[in-house]
Write an enzyme that holds these catalytic residues in place. Structure first.
Site, PDB file in Angstrom:
ATOM      1  N   LEU A 171       0.867  -1.188   0.000  1.00  0.00           N
ATOM      2  CA  LEU A 171       0.000   0.000   0.000  1.00  0.00           C
ATOM      3  C   LEU A 171       0.894   1.226   0.000  1.00  0.00           C
ATOM      4  O   LEU A 171       1.723   1.370   0.901  1.00  0.00           O
ATOM      5  CB  LEU A 171      -0.793  -0.050   1.313  1.00  0.00           C
ATOM      6  CG  LEU A 171      -2.203   0.480   1.399  1.00  0.00           C
ATOM      7  CD1 LEU A 171      -3.106  -0.182   0.375  1.00  0.00           C
ATOM      8  CD2 LEU A 171      -2.728   0.193   2.814  1.00  0.00           C
ATOM      9  N   HIS A 172       0.786   2.049  -1.006  1.00  0.00           N
ATOM     10  CA  HIS A 172       1.617   3.259  -0.958  1.00  0.00           C
ATOM     11  C   HIS A 172       0.993   4.450  -1.666  1.00  0.00           C
ATOM     12  O   HIS A 172       1.514   5.547  -1.606  1.00  0.00           O
ATOM     13  CB  HIS A 172       2.980   2.981  -1.586  1.00  0.00           C
ATOM     14  CG  HIS A 172       2.913   2.874  -3.094  1.00  0.00           C
ATOM     15  ND1 HIS A 172       2.401   1.776  -3.729  1.00  0.00           N
ATOM     16  CD2 HIS A 172       3.258   3.741  -4.062  1.00  0.00           C
ATOM     17  CE1 HIS A 172       2.464   1.966  -5.030  1.00  0.00           C
ATOM     18  NE2 HIS A 172       2.966   3.148  -5.273  1.00  0.00           N
ATOM     19  N   ARG A 173      -0.126   4.246  -2.368  1.00  0.00           N
ATOM     20  CA  ARG A 173      -0.680   5.324  -3.171  1.00  0.00           C
ATOM     21  C   ARG A 173      -1.209   6.456  -2.285  1.00  0.00           C
ATOM     22  O   ARG A 173      -1.947   6.186  -1.337  1.00  0.00           O
ATOM     23  CB  ARG A 173      -1.817   4.786  -4.038  1.00  0.00           C
ATOM     24  CG  ARG A 173      -1.594   5.057  -5.478  1.00  0.00           C
ATOM     25  CD  ARG A 173      -2.361   4.214  -6.408  1.00  0.00           C
ATOM     26  NE  ARG A 173      -1.460   3.287  -7.060  1.00  0.00           N
ATOM     27  CZ  ARG A 173      -0.471   3.624  -7.876  1.00  0.00           C
ATOM     28  NH1 ARG A 173      -0.265   4.885  -8.178  1.00  0.00           N
ATOM     29  NH2 ARG A 173       0.305   2.719  -8.399  1.00  0.00           N
TER      30      ARG A 173
END
Ligand code: UD1
Length: 368
Positions: free
Chosen positions: A208-210
């Site tokens: 998860l990084h957006r």
């Protein structure tokens, strides 16, 4: 032919590695790697050069982090000097990160031919910085190497000449297949997920990084609720991107004890974990494709995807970002596994096709 091959951020390194290696088959090609320095930490960048068997970059621009304008400008200023000094025949950019955008603009304004690898993908969501990067890069590129049919369709709709569009497959799959083989020969006893895998129980792999998922507290909390639900009866392995780690602290996100938080992993350590996961949950672009290539169930925690073939043919389920839809997406992804197939030309030979096209030899699939 003097070619500058540009990489800047984590998802670029696995794409340039096979392209660089395939260039060595052509005595008339001098291919030099430019690392813009968009990613600079060892886990985000350094380990990749070693594991993916790419030489040290010929040029390191050390652009670093910053706002989009600051980062893009830093890459542009530094890359212009390289172009003026090297006078390459071709600049090759991959993917959709800020370095892709910055270097394609600079090259084009220096009068250099630009080739975009992974061209034509569209999420049609201009709130995504990557969509802007994709559109601008494609607007000024001369040659387009596409990974899936939608890429060619989008470029044709945008008025690109059919002869400039080449369906060659996916260079990231070239790298993936090579790394799967390398991994099978490697001692993995010191890998961070080794003991977890030894237990032999199903586990999930999460990335998860957006910004759209982690920067807003209520969105991140909804995703965390889904993860905690799924973690009730299985472990979730979660290598945490630097941005996500700081947002977890800022928002006070609390995750179940069955969620195993790890630092960002090198390519092979991540592959070791996700390739045998029961399901991958991700907002990454690349993992949607890599899971399809290996037939691993995947839930994409986004409202849209610029990689529709992974949903139409592959293992990917587009779930959105709310808790109930993510949990439902997990179930759907397990059912989808048996009917999924691998898209055409995702066979490990895309990089060879790119150089064949550049050498004027027929390769890939002609666009209509
Ligand atoms: C970038 C790409 C994104 C890609 C992602 C993969 C753009 C617009 N975004 O997002 O498409 O999916 O890389 O990771 O190009 N940081 C570190 N160490 C590093 C690099 C970054 O700590 O080596 C931290 C910094 O606080 C930085 C933040 O991460 O400000 C964001 O980095 P940045 O490169 O701007 O964007 P990503 O979110 O990584």
């Amino acid at each position: 032919m003097n070619v500058l091959l540009v990489a800047g951020a984590r998802p670029n390194f696995m794409k340039i590695a096979p392209i660089y290696r395939a260039s060595l088959l052509y005595g008339s090609v001098r291919c030099s790697i430019v690392h813009t320095g968009q990613h600079y930490d060892r886990e985000m960048s350094g380990t990749f050069f070693e594991e993916l068997e790419i030489p040290e970059p010929a040029y390191s621009l050390n652009a670093g982090s910053g706002s989009h304008a600051v980062q893009t400008a830093a890459v542009m200023v530094a890359f212009e000097q390289v172009c003026l000094q090297e006078k390459p025949d071709l600049v090759m950019v991959v993917g959709d990160v800020n370095s892709t955008l910055a270097c394609s603009i600079v090259a084009k304004k220096c009068g250099i031919t630009v080739a975009h690898v992974e061209a034509g993908l569209r999420s049609f969501d201009l709130a995504m910085p990557e969509e802007i990067n994709r559109m601008v890069t494609d607007a000024i590129s001369d040659l387009f190497f596409v990974t899936e049919e939608s890429g060619a369709d989008n470029l044709l709709r945008e008025g690109k000449a059919p002869g400039a569009i080449h369906a060659v497959g996916h260079v990231m799959v070239d790298n993936l297949l090579r790394q799967v083989e390398r991994l099978s020969l490697q001692d993995v006893g010191n890998f961070q997920g080794y003991s977890l895998k030894q237990r032999g129980k199903p586990y999930l792999f999460l990335t998860l990084h957006r910004p759209s998922n982690v920067d807003r507290r209520e969105v991140f909390q909804g995703i965390a609720a889904a993860i905690n639900t799924l973690a009730a009866d299985r472990s979730v392995v979660f290598p945490v991107h630097p941005r996500t780690r700081s947002m977890m602290e800022a928002h006070g996100i609390s995750l179940s004890q069955r969620v195993v938080l790890l630092p960002p992993l090198g390519y092979r350590e991540a592959l070791y974990l996700w390739k045998d996961a029961e399901c991958v949950l991700t907002d990454s672009g690349g993992l949607q494709e890599e899971t399809t290539a290996l037939g691993v169930p995947c839930v994409t925690i986004r409202e849209n995807t610029e990689r529709p073939v992974t949903v139409e043919m592959g293992t990917n389920v587009l779930a959105g970002v709310t808790a109930d839809r993510i949990v439902a997406g997990y179930r759907e992804s397990l059912e989808k596994r048996s009917s999924a197939t691998v898209p055409p030309l995702w066979d490990g030979k895309a990089s060879e096709r790119i150089w064949q096209v550049l050498a004027g030899q027929p390769a890939g699939i002609e666009t209509p």
